[in-house]
Design a protein around this motif. Structure first.
Motif, PDB file in Angstrom:
ATOM      1  N   GLY A 150       1.987  23.391 -52.760  1.00  0.00           N
ATOM      2  CA  GLY A 150       0.970  22.660 -53.513  1.00  0.00           C
ATOM      3  C   GLY A 150       0.017  23.569 -54.277  1.00  0.00           C
ATOM      4  O   GLY A 150      -0.931  23.100 -54.907  1.00  0.00           O
ATOM      5  N   SER A 151       0.251  24.890 -54.214  1.00  0.00           N
ATOM      6  CA  SER A 151      -0.576  25.836 -54.982  1.00  0.00           C
ATOM      7  C   SER A 151       0.323  26.632 -55.924  1.00  0.00           C
ATOM      8  O   SER A 151       0.369  27.850 -55.872  1.00  0.00           O
ATOM      9  N   GLY A 152       1.069  25.923 -56.744  1.00  0.00           N
ATOM     10  CA  GLY A 152       1.965  26.597 -57.690  1.00  0.00           C
ATOM     11  C   GLY A 152       3.352  26.794 -57.093  1.00  0.00           C
ATOM     12  O   GLY A 152       3.561  26.640 -55.882  1.00  0.00           O
ATOM     13  N   THR A 153       4.295  27.095 -57.982  1.00  0.00           N
ATOM     14  CA  THR A 153       5.675  27.345 -57.567  1.00  0.00           C
ATOM     15  C   THR A 153       5.944  28.844 -57.684  1.00  0.00           C
ATOM     16  O   THR A 153       5.657  29.439 -58.718  1.00  0.00           O
ATOM     17  N   HIS A 154       6.434  29.425 -56.594  1.00  0.00           N
ATOM     18  CA  HIS A 154       6.608  30.887 -56.566  1.00  0.00           C
ATOM     19  C   HIS A 154       8.072  31.257 -56.301  1.00  0.00           C
ATOM     20  O   HIS A 154       8.775  30.544 -55.578  1.00  0.00           O
ATOM     21  N   VAL A 156       8.384  37.715 -55.952  1.00  0.00           N
ATOM     22  CA  VAL A 156       8.674  38.413 -57.209  1.00  0.00           C
ATOM     23  C   VAL A 156       7.978  37.763 -58.404  1.00  0.00           C
ATOM     24  O   VAL A 156       7.769  38.409 -59.431  1.00  0.00           O
ATOM     25  N   GLU A 157       7.631  36.483 -58.298  1.00  0.00           N
ATOM     26  CA  GLU A 157       6.895  35.842 -59.400  1.00  0.00           C
ATOM     27  C   GLU A 157       6.032  34.717 -58.864  1.00  0.00           C
ATOM     28  O   GLU A 157       6.535  33.765 -58.280  1.00  0.00           O
ATOM     29  N   ARG A 158       4.725  34.865 -59.075  1.00  0.00           N
ATOM     30  CA  ARG A 158       3.777  33.844 -58.644  1.00  0.00           C
ATOM     31  C   ARG A 158       3.520  32.878 -59.801  1.00  0.00           C
ATOM     32  O   ARG A 158       3.519  33.292 -60.960  1.00  0.00           O
ATOM     33  N   ASN A 159       3.314  31.602 -59.485  1.00  0.00           N
ATOM     34  CA  ASN A 159       2.962  30.597 -60.501  1.00  0.00           C
ATOM     35  C   ASN A 159       3.893  30.575 -61.709  1.00  0.00           C
ATOM     36  O   ASN A 159       3.468  30.738 -62.854  1.00  0.00           O
ATOM     37  N   LEU A 161      13.450  26.037 -64.246  1.00  0.00           N
ATOM     38  CA  LEU A 161      12.201  26.692 -63.824  1.00  0.00           C
ATOM     39  C   LEU A 161      12.061  28.061 -64.482  1.00  0.00           C
ATOM     40  O   LEU A 161      10.966  28.527 -64.759  1.00  0.00           O
ATOM     41  N   THR A 162      13.180  28.709 -64.741  1.00  0.00           N
ATOM     42  CA  THR A 162      13.137  30.070 -65.276  1.00  0.00           C
ATOM     43  C   THR A 162      12.906  30.081 -66.789  1.00  0.00           C
ATOM     44  O   THR A 162      12.081  30.838 -67.290  1.00  0.00           O
TER      45      THR A 162
END
Ligand code: F6P
Ligand code: MN
Length: 322
Positions: free
Chosen positions: A164-168, A182-185, A244-245
């Motif tokens: 619930g705080s972004g997709t990582h 490897v990648e936040r938000n 997503l990418t």
């Protein structure tokens, strides 16, 4: 690169939810190993059984299901699980705080061709006033999910997750056995020129989807005035990972191929978790009638229409239904 637990603590995820996530991931590391063994693991064939959805079960499907089920039910955190491969929910710890729904191996027709597959999961809080054996506990809307994600068994094994705080994005580092951030938000680009649909069903779609896709195919000579590319991995995990990418529109629309089954994808362990990931990355996840995560589920294996991905493209598609 940050390890998983500190990354989750940074998002204020409670410690017992972190433990539950690590439990799920322990099973997926084992599944990842077996997937990577391919024919060497002797699990490539089909079993003689069909699951409740009438699909032939692959041995790897069954093994992945057992690995997840056993570790979750023994963890003490889980009141019940529900899986694509189980007819109904399975009770765990009576005071367990969580419910976990999962698709142990999504895209299983890709197993025998050594192509993309993955595990999808969705976590809800368990109601404290219901019996652990009551499948009605799972009838909670997607907007009540507290965590959702998938593990993609590709050239690298990746975890894509939201609390619930972004997709990582995380990658499994086999040298120390953990997932590293490897990648936040991650953000789904708002516009796209790429779509994903099983075109072989075209004649069975409703008129609005037929019209929308024809306009995409008309490219820069049609009303959209630009060319579109098409991709179809035949594993939702793979297609959603691409969206997503680099953006895109992914749909499995309603069709009339089998009138008893107008939709293909399952709400609880495919559409809802993917919707949470897509929305947390700034995309839209809809049916032709409304937001997927606002649907009130009526059964654990319920199927649903899916139109998700880049915001402006999902809106362009939905405009054909108005
Ligand atoms: O789990 C269902 C599923 O395999 C999805 O992963 C995938 O998106 C879809 O079905 C593929 O459908 P089709 O067989 O029509 O290509
Ligand atoms: Mn699936």
């Amino acid at each position: 690169m940050q390890r998983l637990a500190p990354a989750l603590r940074q998002d204020n995820v409670p410690l017992d939810l972190i433990s539950l996530i690590k439990t799920i991931l322990a099973a997926t590391k084992e599944i990842s190993f077996r997937v990577s063994q391919g024919h060497l693991s002797d699990l490539m064939g089909s079993t003689l059984d069909e699951n409740i959805q009438g699909e032939v079960q692959k041995e790897l499907d069954v093994v992945a299901n057992e690995l997840l089920k056993d570790i979750l039910l023994e963890s003490g955190f889980v009141k019940a699980i529900s899986s694509e491969e189980e007819d109904t929910s399975v009770a765990g710890e009576k005071d367990g705080k969580y419910l976990v729904s999962f698709d142990p191996l999504d895209g299983s027709s890709n197993i025998e061709i050594n192509s993309l597959i993955g595990t999808i999961f969705s976590i809800h809080e368990a109601p404290s006033d219901m019996d652990a054996s009551d499948p009605d506990m799972f009838k909670q809307a997607g907007n009540k999910q507290i965590c959702a994600g998938y593990v993609l068994y590709g050239p690298s094994t990746m975890l894509v997750m939201t609390t619930g705080s972004g997709t990582h994005f995380y990658v499994l580092d086999r040298t120390h056995g953990g997932f590293l951030l490897v990648e936040r938000n991650v953000q789904v680009p708002t516009d796209t020129q790429e779509f994903a649909v099983n075109m072989s069903n075209q004649r069975f779609w409703q008129a609005p989807m037929q019209n929308y896709i024809s306009d995409l195919l008309a490219g820069d000579t049609g009303p959209r005035g630009k060319n579109f590319n098409m991709r179809w991995i035949a594993a939702m995990v793979g297609d959603i990972h691409r969206v997503l990418t680099r953006g895109g529109l992914f749909t499995y629309p309603q069709d009339s191929k089998n009138p008893k089954q107008p939709h293909k994808l399952r709400l609880m362990y495919e559409a809802n978790p993917m919707s949470f990931l897509i929305e947390q990355a700034g995309g839209l996840a809809m049916t032709s009638e409304g937001r997927i995560m606002d649907m009130q589920p009526n059964s654990i294996h319920q199927r649903v229409e899916v139109i998700m991905g880049s915001k402006n493209e999902v809106e362009a598609c939905l405009a054909y239904y108005k």
